[in-house]
Scaffold this active site. Sequence first.
Site, PDB file in Angstrom:
ATOM      1  N   GLY A   3       4.138   2.123  11.514  1.00 43.27           N
ATOM      2  CA  GLY A   3       3.803   0.850  12.134  1.00 43.27           C
ATOM      3  C   GLY A   3       4.914   0.324  13.022  1.00 43.27           C
ATOM      4  O   GLY A   3       4.701  -0.558  13.850  1.00 43.27           O
ATOM      5  N   ARG A  40     -11.168   3.628  10.019  1.00 47.48           N
ATOM      6  CA  ARG A  40     -11.640   2.613   9.076  1.00 47.48           C
ATOM      7  C   ARG A  40     -11.156   1.250   9.583  1.00 47.48           C
ATOM      8  O   ARG A  40     -10.065   1.141  10.129  1.00 47.48           O
ATOM      9  CB  ARG A  40     -11.149   2.922   7.660  1.00 47.48           C
ATOM     10  CG  ARG A  40      -9.612   2.945   7.471  1.00 47.48           C
ATOM     11  CD  ARG A  40      -9.074   1.552   7.243  1.00 47.48           C
ATOM     12  NE  ARG A  40      -7.659   1.470   7.020  1.00 47.48           N
ATOM     13  CZ  ARG A  40      -6.763   1.114   7.940  1.00 47.48           C
ATOM     14  NH1 ARG A  40      -7.127   0.862   9.175  1.00 47.48           N
ATOM     15  NH2 ARG A  40      -5.492   0.993   7.619  1.00 47.48           N
ATOM     16  N   THR A  76       0.813  -1.221   0.000  1.00 45.64           N
ATOM     17  CA  THR A  76       0.000   0.000   0.000  1.00 45.64           C
ATOM     18  C   THR A  76       0.847   1.273   0.000  1.00 45.64           C
ATOM     19  O   THR A  76       0.615   2.184  -0.799  1.00 45.64           O
ATOM     20  CB  THR A  76      -0.928  -0.011   1.235  1.00 45.64           C
ATOM     21  OG1 THR A  76      -1.738  -1.194   1.159  1.00 45.64           O
ATOM     22  CG2 THR A  76      -1.836   1.208   1.263  1.00 45.64           C
ATOM     23  N   SER A 111       2.587   7.456  11.683  1.00 47.82           N
ATOM     24  CA  SER A 111       1.435   6.838  11.022  1.00 47.82           C
ATOM     25  C   SER A 111       0.537   7.876  10.362  1.00 47.82           C
ATOM     26  O   SER A 111       0.658   9.083  10.602  1.00 47.82           O
ATOM     27  CB  SER A 111       0.620   6.052  12.041  1.00 47.82           C
ATOM     28  OG  SER A 111      -0.114   6.957  12.858  1.00 47.82           O
ATOM     29  N   CYS A 112      -0.400   7.400   9.574  1.00 41.53           N
ATOM     30  CA  CYS A 112      -1.332   8.283   8.868  1.00 41.53           C
ATOM     31  C   CYS A 112      -2.100   9.174   9.837  1.00 41.53           C
ATOM     32  O   CYS A 112      -2.204  10.388   9.627  1.00 41.53           O
ATOM     33  CB  CYS A 112      -2.307   7.455   8.036  1.00 41.53           C
ATOM     34  SG  CYS A 112      -3.162   6.155   8.957  1.00 41.53           S
ATOM     35  N   ASN A 113      -2.624   8.588  10.923  1.00 46.05           N
ATOM     36  CA  ASN A 113      -3.393   9.383  11.880  1.00 46.05           C
ATOM     37  C   ASN A 113      -2.506  10.393  12.594  1.00 46.05           C
ATOM     38  O   ASN A 113      -2.896  11.546  12.788  1.00 46.05           O
ATOM     39  CB  ASN A 113      -4.076   8.467  12.907  1.00 46.05           C
ATOM     40  CG  ASN A 113      -5.335   7.830  12.352  1.00 46.05           C
ATOM     41  OD1 ASN A 113      -6.148   8.513  11.742  1.00 46.05           O
ATOM     42  ND2 ASN A 113      -5.499   6.535  12.554  1.00 46.05           N
ATOM     43  N   GLN A 117      -5.764   6.972   4.806  1.00 41.39           N
ATOM     44  CA  GLN A 117      -4.727   6.178   5.458  1.00 41.39           C
ATOM     45  C   GLN A 117      -3.713   5.603   4.491  1.00 41.39           C
ATOM     46  O   GLN A 117      -2.593   5.287   4.870  1.00 41.39           O
ATOM     47  CB  GLN A 117      -5.384   5.035   6.253  1.00 41.39           C
ATOM     48  CG  GLN A 117      -5.960   3.890   5.417  1.00 41.39           C
ATOM     49  CD  GLN A 117      -7.335   4.186   4.824  1.00 41.39           C
ATOM     50  OE1 GLN A 117      -7.893   5.254   5.067  1.00 41.39           O
ATOM     51  NE2 GLN A 117      -7.875   3.260   4.056  1.00 41.39           N
ATOM     52  N   HIS A 142     -10.055   7.431   7.511  1.00 44.01           N
ATOM     53  CA  HIS A 142     -10.346   7.699   8.923  1.00 44.01           C
ATOM     54  C   HIS A 142     -11.042   9.056   9.036  1.00 44.01           C
ATOM     55  O   HIS A 142     -10.850   9.924   8.186  1.00 44.01           O
ATOM     56  CB  HIS A 142      -9.058   7.799   9.738  1.00 44.01           C
ATOM     57  CG  HIS A 142      -8.160   6.614   9.679  1.00 44.01           C
ATOM     58  ND1 HIS A 142      -8.493   5.379  10.178  1.00 44.01           N
ATOM     59  CD2 HIS A 142      -6.897   6.463   9.206  1.00 44.01           C
ATOM     60  CE1 HIS A 142      -7.485   4.537  10.026  1.00 44.01           C
ATOM     61  NE2 HIS A 142      -6.500   5.165   9.428  1.00 44.01           N
ATOM     62  N   HIS A 196      -2.183   6.845  20.073  1.00 44.78           N
ATOM     63  CA  HIS A 196      -1.952   7.893  19.072  1.00 44.78           C
ATOM     64  C   HIS A 196      -1.428   9.182  19.700  1.00 44.78           C
ATOM     65  O   HIS A 196      -0.596   9.862  19.108  1.00 44.78           O
ATOM     66  CB  HIS A 196      -3.240   8.152  18.289  1.00 44.78           C
ATOM     67  CG  HIS A 196      -3.802   6.920  17.639  1.00 44.78           C
ATOM     68  ND1 HIS A 196      -4.724   6.108  18.286  1.00 44.78           N
ATOM     69  CD2 HIS A 196      -3.569   6.357  16.442  1.00 44.78           C
ATOM     70  CE1 HIS A 196      -5.028   5.094  17.492  1.00 44.78           C
ATOM     71  NE2 HIS A 196      -4.345   5.213  16.366  1.00 44.78           N
ATOM     72  N   GLY A 197      -1.944   9.513  20.904  1.00 47.73           N
ATOM     73  CA  GLY A 197      -1.464  10.712  21.592  1.00 47.73           C
ATOM     74  C   GLY A 197       0.042  10.647  21.855  1.00 47.73           C
ATOM     75  O   GLY A 197       0.786  11.539  21.436  1.00 47.73           O
TER      76      GLY A 197
END
Lengths: 337, 337
Positions: free
Chosen positions: B110, B168, B11, B139-141, B301, B220, B194-195
Amino acid sequence: MIDVGINGYGTIGKRVADAVTAQPDMQVVGVAKTSPNHEAKAAVKREYPLFVSSDDRVEAFDAAGIPTAGIVDELIDTSDVIVDATPSGIGAKYAEDYLEAGTPAIFQGGEAADVAEVSFTACANYDDAQGRASARVVSCNTTGLVRLIEQLDEPFGVDRVRATLVRRGGDPSQTGRGPINDILPNPVSLPSHHGPDVKTILPDLDIVTVGLKVPATLMHVHALSIDLNSEATPAEIRDRLDASDRLFLVSDEMGIDGAGKLKDFALDAGRPRGDLWENCIWAESIAVEDGELYLFQAIHQESDVVPENIDAIRALVGEVDAETSQAMTNEALGLGL
Amino acid sequence: MIDVGINGYGTIGKRVADAVTAQPDMQVVGVAKTSPNHEAKAAVKREYPLFVSSDDRVEAFDAAGIPTAGIVDELIDTSDVIVDATPSGIGAKYAEDYLEAGTPAIFQGGEAADVAEVSFTACANYDDAQGRASARVVSCNTTGLVRLIEQLDEPFGVDRVRATLVRRGGDPSQTGRGPINDILPNPVSLPSHHGPDVKTILPDLDIVTVGLKVPATLMHVHALSIDLNSEATPAEIRDRLDASDRLFLVSDEMGIDGAGKLKDFALDAGRPRGDLWENCIWAESIAVEDGELYLFQAIHQESDVVPENIDAIRALVGEVDAETSQAMTNEALGLGL
């Protein structure tokens, strides 16, 4: 016995009818419907006298072979109290009819707050509703928020609530609704109306809510951040929440990761229609950082307001106090998982 | 020209390869894969020299009729820089190989933060990564959060961030993933990771995140509450966000209610694979109450980290500064919808 008429026999109405039937101090004197659909057939099977919304709809019921008991005006006249469970916005049209007939009425959260004299959640303001001509049971999400906040506020003090409501797109039977494979900010303008709706019950609360819709049908899920004004450990909070029969603390070892397993559990437990009348709060999610409490709760949109409707009936036309009514409702339905 | 090797052609890897090819100052010297699947076939069609993860896998590629250029060790040796886009956790296993070969390496989000000397988002800490042996594109987020916060912090000051990440369940091609028709608190223990991941870039930020997974594959969506330490109107905030090429302000009149229409728009605009490299922020959602900013943003993402990988390449082995690199990347890819 309190004679209860139920106008609208859909998702909420049919559940309220069964919940009324389960109580020792009230009975269903009739339910009213507009169309002779599968729910009308089910009402007949359950032996609820079936009233039709107007004279010109009777023929359709006759054609479908569904026996009717009269039209809704008669039901309104003969009931001690009406539970209006018609679709959002229709209740407001009936409000004057209820008033003219002198029949106290309970509306649902899909109506605007001014449809009734008071908005209602049993744990918060039962007393305010006693003896009123009308009350509005707030929506499933608002009910879920108020219950949780009330339970926390007394022992710990709630200063501020921020909630993200990840909402199911539609109920399982609402096949015309979406989204499919999408995540929709909804409403996109912020904050959402849910915060102000909570304030119809808790006017002084600092609460802001945002909402999204996702491709799920089973339950809503709330992500909450709550500023407490006293120190509390996660264990103390869990104990407090566990003490309420209208809150179900999902313990870690149950292995419940979402609404699917919650519904399985409710069905396995013999709950009618797999209903989850309680807020379902993940014990593992309860965390406190610098006085800020975080948690996840799932709300069953089809049923969490059902016990509130029962209590609202007693508040309007019954003779018991808040604590007694909630205990009676919980006992008769079998709350507390 | 910077010779770029890409280890992992899934991806992210395939998108980074095309993005490298689009730049004026770098080229792809090869991509590496483990299995001769449809992406390997596509790599050959795009004429990327295809390296195999190990000697004992070459036979499988031969059997599939897919020509190979060597094994990944050779690619590592001949590249000026390696972009590791292997599955989560595999990058850490390659880290020593890159170090031993003396080839600077870029990892993806990741991997754990300690896989590389520095975690990276171009707008925030390009300078910190310059000349390093390794960097990890978050990461994307996390990338989406850092970009937004950085853009707000300079003019308005960001005091505190609270974010609910409605994620997602899997990418469109990840057919083994769920949920179907459910909303999963994920992770259920709060706050989410994530924080802390944002803090690898912005260590002093007060940020708490929670996450859920839903039955959607496209993007997302983040619901954000951000305390600003100065007064700012929604109009000023919109203007500020609109000024960044890595943020796309979705205006009300576009009629975009979710990820489906965003992807349609990207495809109609001719974006490769319908990619949305930018944070997609709903202008209508931007609201300020008592210094607290609310908004919704959607994050693609599969692609938002792609421009960050390009900038990371230049930070590690290039000769231009942060501003120049980002401008070059944006221009070559065509950012700014």
